[in-house]
Design an enzyme around this catalytic site. Structure first.
Site, PDB file in Angstrom:
ATOM      1  N   ARG A  49     -29.033  31.737  24.897  1.00 53.14           N
ATOM      2  CA  ARG A  49     -28.048  31.822  25.980  1.00 53.14           C
ATOM      3  C   ARG A  49     -27.142  33.042  25.808  1.00 53.14           C
ATOM      4  O   ARG A  49     -26.333  33.338  26.672  1.00 53.14           O
ATOM      5  CB  ARG A  49     -27.185  30.558  26.012  1.00 53.14           C
ATOM      6  CG  ARG A  49     -27.869  29.397  26.690  1.00 53.14           C
ATOM      7  CD  ARG A  49     -26.937  28.203  26.815  1.00 53.14           C
ATOM      8  NE  ARG A  49     -27.514  27.186  27.676  1.00 53.14           N
ATOM      9  CZ  ARG A  49     -27.074  25.942  27.759  1.00 53.14           C
ATOM     10  NH1 ARG A  49     -26.042  25.555  27.048  1.00 53.14           N
ATOM     11  NH2 ARG A  49     -27.652  25.090  28.564  1.00 53.14           N
ATOM     12  N   GLU A  61     -38.408  29.786  26.041  1.00 52.96           N
ATOM     13  CA  GLU A  61     -38.907  28.830  27.039  1.00 52.96           C
ATOM     14  C   GLU A  61     -40.258  28.265  26.630  1.00 52.96           C
ATOM     15  O   GLU A  61     -40.507  27.072  26.759  1.00 52.96           O
ATOM     16  CB  GLU A  61     -39.010  29.496  28.419  1.00 52.96           C
ATOM     17  CG  GLU A  61     -37.672  29.791  29.071  1.00 52.96           C
ATOM     18  CD  GLU A  61     -36.874  28.529  29.408  1.00 52.96           C
ATOM     19  OE1 GLU A  61     -37.485  27.474  29.614  1.00 52.96           O
ATOM     20  OE2 GLU A  61     -35.638  28.620  29.448  1.00 52.96           O
ATOM     21  N   GLN A  66     -42.579  22.163  24.024  1.00 50.85           N
ATOM     22  CA  GLN A  66     -43.221  21.145  23.203  1.00 50.85           C
ATOM     23  C   GLN A  66     -42.374  20.669  22.040  1.00 50.85           C
ATOM     24  O   GLN A  66     -42.794  19.803  21.304  1.00 50.85           O
ATOM     25  CB  GLN A  66     -44.509  21.737  22.601  1.00 50.85           C
ATOM     26  CG  GLN A  66     -45.629  21.895  23.579  1.00 50.85           C
ATOM     27  CD  GLN A  66     -46.292  20.569  23.849  1.00 50.85           C
ATOM     28  OE1 GLN A  66     -46.537  19.803  22.938  1.00 50.85           O
ATOM     29  NE2 GLN A  66     -46.544  20.282  25.105  1.00 50.85           N
ATOM     30  N   LEU A 106     -45.102  24.052  16.425  1.00 52.17           N
ATOM     31  CA  LEU A 106     -44.571  24.292  17.768  1.00 52.17           C
ATOM     32  C   LEU A 106     -45.455  23.703  18.875  1.00 52.17           C
ATOM     33  O   LEU A 106     -45.330  24.076  20.041  1.00 52.17           O
ATOM     34  CB  LEU A 106     -44.390  25.801  17.984  1.00 52.17           C
ATOM     35  CG  LEU A 106     -43.224  26.404  17.183  1.00 52.17           C
ATOM     36  CD1 LEU A 106     -43.310  27.932  17.166  1.00 52.17           C
ATOM     37  CD2 LEU A 106     -41.883  25.968  17.744  1.00 52.17           C
ATOM     38  N   TYR A 108     -49.040  22.705  20.951  1.00 49.60           N
ATOM     39  CA  TYR A 108     -50.380  23.239  21.222  1.00 49.60           C
ATOM     40  C   TYR A 108     -50.468  24.728  20.915  1.00 49.60           C
ATOM     41  O   TYR A 108     -49.689  25.536  21.413  1.00 49.60           O
ATOM     42  CB  TYR A 108     -50.739  23.045  22.695  1.00 49.60           C
ATOM     43  CG  TYR A 108     -50.802  21.598  23.087  1.00 49.60           C
ATOM     44  CD1 TYR A 108     -51.695  20.722  22.469  1.00 49.60           C
ATOM     45  CD2 TYR A 108     -49.972  21.113  24.079  1.00 49.60           C
ATOM     46  CE1 TYR A 108     -51.748  19.383  22.832  1.00 49.60           C
ATOM     47  CE2 TYR A 108     -50.017  19.770  24.449  1.00 49.60           C
ATOM     48  CZ  TYR A 108     -50.910  18.919  23.813  1.00 49.60           C
ATOM     49  OH  TYR A 108     -50.958  17.602  24.176  1.00 49.60           O
ATOM     50  N   TYR A 146     -42.002  26.826  36.527  1.00 50.37           N
ATOM     51  CA  TYR A 146     -40.723  26.534  35.872  1.00 50.37           C
ATOM     52  C   TYR A 146     -40.319  27.680  34.932  1.00 50.37           C
ATOM     53  O   TYR A 146     -39.192  28.193  34.975  1.00 50.37           O
ATOM     54  CB  TYR A 146     -40.791  25.206  35.076  1.00 50.37           C
ATOM     55  CG  TYR A 146     -39.566  25.076  34.225  1.00 50.37           C
ATOM     56  CD1 TYR A 146     -38.358  24.668  34.784  1.00 50.37           C
ATOM     57  CD2 TYR A 146     -39.577  25.469  32.877  1.00 50.37           C
ATOM     58  CE1 TYR A 146     -37.197  24.635  34.037  1.00 50.37           C
ATOM     59  CE2 TYR A 146     -38.424  25.438  32.124  1.00 50.37           C
ATOM     60  CZ  TYR A 146     -37.238  25.021  32.709  1.00 50.37           C
ATOM     61  OH  TYR A 146     -36.098  25.008  31.965  1.00 50.37           O
ATOM     62  N   ASP A 164     -36.136  20.532  37.237  1.00 48.65           N
ATOM     63  CA  ASP A 164     -36.946  19.869  36.216  1.00 48.65           C
ATOM     64  C   ASP A 164     -36.534  18.394  36.190  1.00 48.65           C
ATOM     65  O   ASP A 164     -35.772  17.929  37.042  1.00 48.65           O
ATOM     66  CB  ASP A 164     -36.790  20.564  34.856  1.00 48.65           C
ATOM     67  CG  ASP A 164     -35.374  20.446  34.306  1.00 48.65           C
ATOM     68  OD1 ASP A 164     -34.515  19.812  34.976  1.00 48.65           O
ATOM     69  OD2 ASP A 164     -35.122  20.971  33.217  1.00 48.65           O
ATOM     70  N   CYS A 210     -25.659  13.546  32.111  1.00 51.28           N
ATOM     71  CA  CYS A 210     -26.449  12.674  32.969  1.00 51.28           C
ATOM     72  C   CYS A 210     -27.825  12.413  32.366  1.00 51.28           C
ATOM     73  O   CYS A 210     -28.842  12.510  33.028  1.00 51.28           O
ATOM     74  CB  CYS A 210     -26.569  13.304  34.360  1.00 51.28           C
ATOM     75  SG  CYS A 210     -26.924  12.121  35.647  1.00 51.28           S
ATOM     76  N   CYS A 216     -20.941   9.610  31.754  1.00 53.78           N
ATOM     77  CA  CYS A 216     -20.120  10.183  32.828  1.00 53.78           C
ATOM     78  C   CYS A 216     -18.717  10.525  32.349  1.00 53.78           C
ATOM     79  O   CYS A 216     -18.264  11.667  32.494  1.00 53.78           O
ATOM     80  CB  CYS A 216     -20.040   9.214  33.988  1.00 53.78           C
ATOM     81  SG  CYS A 216     -21.601   8.458  34.431  1.00 53.78           S
ATOM     82  N   CYS A 227     -20.267  11.412  43.033  1.00 54.82           N
ATOM     83  CA  CYS A 227     -21.531  10.808  42.582  1.00 54.82           C
ATOM     84  C   CYS A 227     -21.730   9.383  43.106  1.00 54.82           C
ATOM     85  O   CYS A 227     -20.904   8.502  42.880  1.00 54.82           O
ATOM     86  CB  CYS A 227     -21.566  10.821  41.049  1.00 54.82           C
ATOM     87  SG  CYS A 227     -23.046  10.064  40.393  1.00 54.82           S
TER      88      CYS A 227
HETATM   89  S1  SF4 Z   1     -21.069  10.902  37.291  1.00 57.83           S
HETATM   90 FE1  SF4 Z   1     -23.099  10.921  38.241  1.00 57.83          FE
HETATM   91  S2  SF4 Z   1     -23.885  13.002  37.935  1.00 57.83           S
HETATM   92 FE2  SF4 Z   1     -22.205  12.676  36.507  1.00 57.83          FE
HETATM   93  S3  SF4 Z   1     -23.163  11.970  34.595  1.00 57.83           S
HETATM   94 FE3  SF4 Z   1     -22.544  10.147  35.758  1.00 57.83          FE
HETATM   95  S4  SF4 Z   1     -24.344   9.604  36.934  1.00 57.83           S
HETATM   96 FE4  SF4 Z   1     -24.660  11.711  36.262  1.00 57.83          FE
END
Ligand code: SF4
Length: 318
Positions: A49, A61, A66, A106, A108, A146, A164, A210, A216, A227
């Site tokens: 990053r 990536e 894997q 790593l 395959y 991807y 994803d 999430c 949350c 949400c």
């Molecule tokens: S508030 Fe909603 S989007 Fe945020 S972590 Fe909880 S379930 Fe996932």
């Protein structure tokens, strides 16, 4: 495919609204800003990053496909020590690259073969200069949609919205997005020209907040106020067919109340409500009545004492 087919429609100024309007055009800016700020405040630190070198990002990536992310870090560093540039990798013996892959467990070995082949393609067909678009990147050996999009985003800030498993889980829970609408909704949510930060941010959200068992409040999810899952307590998702235990349930809120009251001598009703859920509104669905009901349960269980005074209602641990 039409917008209707995708379950989305264009709103003003290019904003897109999901089929049930759970992200309105008016809210889109706030939804974006909340996620980017949350990501920029704090996120997991991975060495890839910190770079925009497309070669280094491609290697990360391919390795991540894997292998557990924590183990990828040391393998990635060793790989780049040994073959620091795409030219170095292209010039390597393929058997050495495959041996490296095996030694570092790593996955395959054909991924090592493809990576070596892709390096050769870049040197031979692109004069050593990485292609910059997802479409061109997909022409490289072993690079699927991807990975191509990830490299375009993270190296060139030139990708589409990543979709994803983690991102699908987030969109499904937060905005009720279902099959057929993931790509267009993810694309509409992403701010223009910001695929690098946005894709990192939404993947981070799916990774640390999430997850299959959501965190949350613990992770300070920036999308709680929008949400659907957070509001309804239904945290199922395409890859979570049954309700994950605890999170979102009445039991969870009871636990939050008991924990909070453990830290305070007593708490006034609304102060407590605002601390246990971000969407608490005193007169709303999740307001005083809802909270009084929970507190009554806890009082009946002998855990909490509720006191009604002239200046309001307070709760304390018994
Ligand atoms: S508030 Fe909603 S989007 Fe945020 S972590 Fe909880 S379930 Fe996932």
């Amino acid at each position: 495919m039409t917008d209707a087919d995708e379950g989305v429609s264009d709103g003003p100024a290019g904003a897109v609204v999901t089929a049930d309007a759970s992200v309105s055009s008016a809210e889109l800016g706030a939804v974006r800003e909340a996620l980017v700020s949350w990501y920029e405040r704090d996120h997991r630190s991975f060495p890839w990053r910190e770079t925009d070198d497309p070669y280094a990002i491609l290697v990360s990536e391919v390795m991540s496909q894997q292998t557990q992310i924590d183990r990828v870090v040391s393998a990635w560093e060793s790989f780049l020590d040994r073959w620091p540039t795409v030219d170095d990798l292209a010039a390597a013996e393929r058997s050495d690259v495959v041996a490296f892959w095996s030694t570092h467990a790593l996955g395959y070995n054909n991924r090592a073969t493809y990576l070596h082949e892709a390096a050769t393609q870049i040197v031979d067909a692109y004069d050593g200069v990485f292609p910059k678009t997802p479409d061109e990147l997909q022409s490289l050996m072993g690079v699927g949609p991807y990975t191509a999009n990830a490299v375009a985003s993270f190296a060139f800030n030139n990708g589409n919205a990543v979709v994803d498993t983690n991102v699908k889980r987030v969109l499904y829970r937060a905005f009720d997005v279902t099959d057929g609408a993931y790509e267009p909704t993810a694309g509409a949510l992403m701010p223009d020209d910001d695929s690098r930060t946005w894709n990192n941010a939404i993947m981070e959200l799916g990774g640390v907040a999430c997850g299959k068992k959501p965190r949350c409040d613990e992770a300070g999810c920036p999308w709680r106020e929008w949400c659907q899952a957070y509001q309804t307590g239904d945290f199922t998702a395409p890859d979570v067919p049954t309700q994950p235990s605890f999170e979102g349930s009445r039991r969870q809120f009871r636990g939050r109340i008991v924990r909070l009251l453990g830290d305070h001598d007593e708490m006034e009703l609304d102060a407590l409500g605002h601390r246990i859920r971000v969407d608490y509104t005193p007169d709303g669905e999740y307001g005083r009545e809802w909270l009084r009901d929970l507190l009554s349960d806890l009082a009946e269980d002998g855990l909490v004492q509720i006191e009604t005074r002239d200046d309001g209602v307070t709760a304390r641990l018994r």
